[in-house]
Motif scaffolding. Structure first.
Motif, short mmCIF file in Angstrom:
data_model
loop_
_atom_site.label_atom_id
_atom_site.label_comp_id
_atom_site.label_asym_id
_atom_site.label_seq_id
_atom_site.Cartn_x
_atom_site.Cartn_y
_atom_site.Cartn_z
N ASP A 288 12.13 -11.97 10.61
CA ASP A 288 11.41 -10.95 11.39
C ASP A 288 11.33 -9.60 10.67
O ASP A 288 11.00 -8.58 11.28
N ASP A 289 11.59 -9.59 9.37
CA ASP A 289 11.43 -8.35 8.61
C ASP A 289 9.97 -7.93 8.52
O ASP A 289 9.06 -8.77 8.48
N ILE A 290 9.80 -6.61 8.40
CA ILE A 290 8.47 -6.06 8.10
C ILE A 290 8.63 -5.26 6.81
O ILE A 290 9.43 -4.32 6.76
N TRP A 291 7.92 -5.65 5.78
CA TRP A 291 8.02 -4.96 4.49
C TRP A 291 6.72 -4.18 4.25
O TRP A 291 5.63 -4.75 4.34
N ILE A 292 6.87 -2.90 3.94
CA ILE A 292 5.71 -2.08 3.58
C ILE A 292 5.75 -1.91 2.06
O ILE A 292 6.67 -1.28 1.52
N CYS A 293 4.79 -2.52 1.40
CA CYS A 293 4.85 -2.64 -0.07
C CYS A 293 3.67 -1.92 -0.70
O CYS A 293 2.51 -2.28 -0.43
N THR A 294 3.96 -0.94 -1.53
CA THR A 294 2.86 -0.20 -2.15
C THR A 294 3.23 0.27 -3.55
O THR A 294 4.41 0.42 -3.87
N PHE A 295 2.20 0.55 -4.32
CA PHE A 295 2.37 1.38 -5.50
C PHE A 295 2.41 2.82 -4.97
O PHE A 295 1.67 3.14 -4.03
N PRO A 296 3.27 3.70 -5.55
CA PRO A 296 3.34 5.07 -5.03
C PRO A 296 1.98 5.75 -4.97
O PRO A 296 1.13 5.54 -5.83
N CYS B 81 -0.38 5.50 -2.62
CA CYS B 81 -1.50 4.76 -2.05
C CYS B 81 -1.63 4.96 -0.53
O CYS B 81 -2.52 4.38 0.10
N GLY B 82 -0.73 5.74 0.06
CA GLY B 82 -0.76 5.91 1.51
C GLY B 82 0.45 5.30 2.19
O GLY B 82 0.42 4.94 3.37
N CYS C 35 0.49 -4.38 2.64
CA CYS C 35 0.24 -3.77 1.32
C CYS C 35 -0.90 -2.77 1.45
O CYS C 35 -1.91 -3.08 2.09
N ILE C 36 -0.72 -1.63 0.85
CA ILE C 36 -1.77 -0.60 0.92
C ILE C 36 -2.20 -0.28 -0.49
O ILE C 36 -1.36 -0.01 -1.36
N SER C 37 -3.51 -0.28 -0.70
CA SER C 37 -3.99 0.10 -2.01
C SER C 37 -5.00 1.23 -1.88
O SER C 37 -5.42 1.58 -0.78
N ARG C 38 -5.36 1.77 -3.03
CA ARG C 38 -6.23 2.95 -3.04
C ARG C 38 -6.99 3.00 -4.35
O ARG C 38 -6.53 2.45 -5.36
N ASN C 39 -8.12 3.67 -4.32
CA ASN C 39 -8.93 3.86 -5.53
C ASN C 39 -8.04 4.34 -6.69
O ASN C 39 -7.32 5.32 -6.56
#
Ligand code: A3P
Length: 305
Positions: free
Chosen positions: A40-48, A50-51, A136-140
């Motif tokens: 039941d984990d929630i992982w927020i995974c991003t490159f720094p 990106c939001g 996962c959050i990405s950005r331009n």
């Protein structure tokens, strides 16, 4: 260890998978790899840049019954664990930082964990605990590059100009966690169901529909239109800039105090929060090179701007 142009400190490249880290990170790799993941984990995974912070706050509010009062009282960094933080804090600061890996392992479920690690460096069990959810959050890439330029000036004393910076970013030498494209690709190619990909640009364009899809993805209680409006207001850049639990003012001050910053006065952790700031920095030639990378590595993932 290699000295990296423009930075005070050296970095290491961890092979495989070829990402750059602070030298201290080596000491924690084994513990990170063996960390026990829960279903039941929630992982927020991003490159720094990106939001991450924006998404963390959205997820925390949805998972905590829109408790804005607590959100405004307790630092987001205290409400949510940054998994590998222990491995990136500076020994030179002579301060005792919490053992974030231990803290995460002791947290009650459901845990919400922030990480900037690429998929290939997440704990082994992320591959077997398939019900653990990942956002996962990405950005331009060009906006990430500009944002990261200010970030490393603020936190790591980067002292080169933007031309040098954009070259380092392109070549994969832009501080720890780089290279950017390989990082995003590591998630894009990961073969798991329980994953949602968000885009910074989409969140700016239509935050409400992103709130809706994250609510559904997390299985949270659905919200009235009024509640969604309140959440949107809470998640606005204006609120983030002024809210001490969200703008990391204490952390930035600490980095300034230990002489780690090289930033213009007044540039905070929450900076402009807009789409397309890259036009103020990029030459046409450099912009074309970034686009080439976008197209080559993750065409599907490249936000339209
Ligand atoms: P800029 O430097 O382009 O302004 P992260 O949290 O991953 O480090 O990302 C930081 C980026 O997100 C910064 O971008 C920051 O200003 C922006 N940001 C922070 N809070 C935001 C919000 N509430 N809405 C939109 N952008 C936000």
């Amino acid at each position: 260890m290699q000295h990296s142009v423009g930075f005070k400190n050296g970095f290491i490249r961890i092979n495989p998978p070829g990402f750059i880290y602070l030298c201290e990170t080596q000491k924690y790799l084994d513990r990170l790899r063996k960390f026990e993941v829960r279903d039941d984990d929630i992982w927020i995974c991003t490159f720094p840049k990106c939001g991450t912070t924006w998404t963390q706050e959205m997820v925390w509010c949805l998972m905590n019954d829109l408790d804005f009062k607590t959100a405004k009282t307790i630092d987001l960094d205290e409400r949510m664990i940054f998994m590998e933080q222990i491995s990136i804090e500076k020994e030179a600061s002579a301060e005792v930082f919490p053992d974030t890996i231990k803290l995460a392992s002791e947290q009650p479920s459901p845990r919400i964990i922030k990480t900037h690690l690429p998929f290939t460096m997440l704990p082994d069990q992320i591959r077997t605990k398939k019900r653990a959810r990942r956002l996962c959050i990405s950005r331009n890439s060009r906006d990430v590059c500009v944002s990261l330029y200010h970030h490393w000036k603020l936190l790591e004393g980067f002292n080169g100009g933007f031309d040098l910076w954009s070259r380092l970013f392109l070549e994969g030498y832009s501080g720890y966690y780089s290279p950017f494209w390989r990082h995003v690709e590591s998630y894009y190619v990961s073969e798991y169901d329980n994953i949602i990909f968000l885009k910074y640009e989409d969140m700016k364009k239509d935050l409400r529909s992103n709130i809706n899809s994250v609510t559904t993805f997390l299985g949270c209680k659905s919200r009235t239109e009024d509640e969604k409006t309140q959440l949107e207001e809470h998640l606005s850049v204006k609120n983030f800039k002024s809210c001490p639990t969200l703008n990391k003012a204490n952390f930035v001050e600490h980095m300034e105090n230990i002489g780690s910053s090289n930033s213009e006065h007044g540039v905070g952790f929450v900076r402009k929060g807009i789409v397309g700031d890259w036009v103020n920095y990029f030459t046409e030639e450099m912009s074309a090179k970034f686009l080439e990378q976008d197209i080559e590595l993750f065409n599907q993932f490249n936000p339209q701007d």
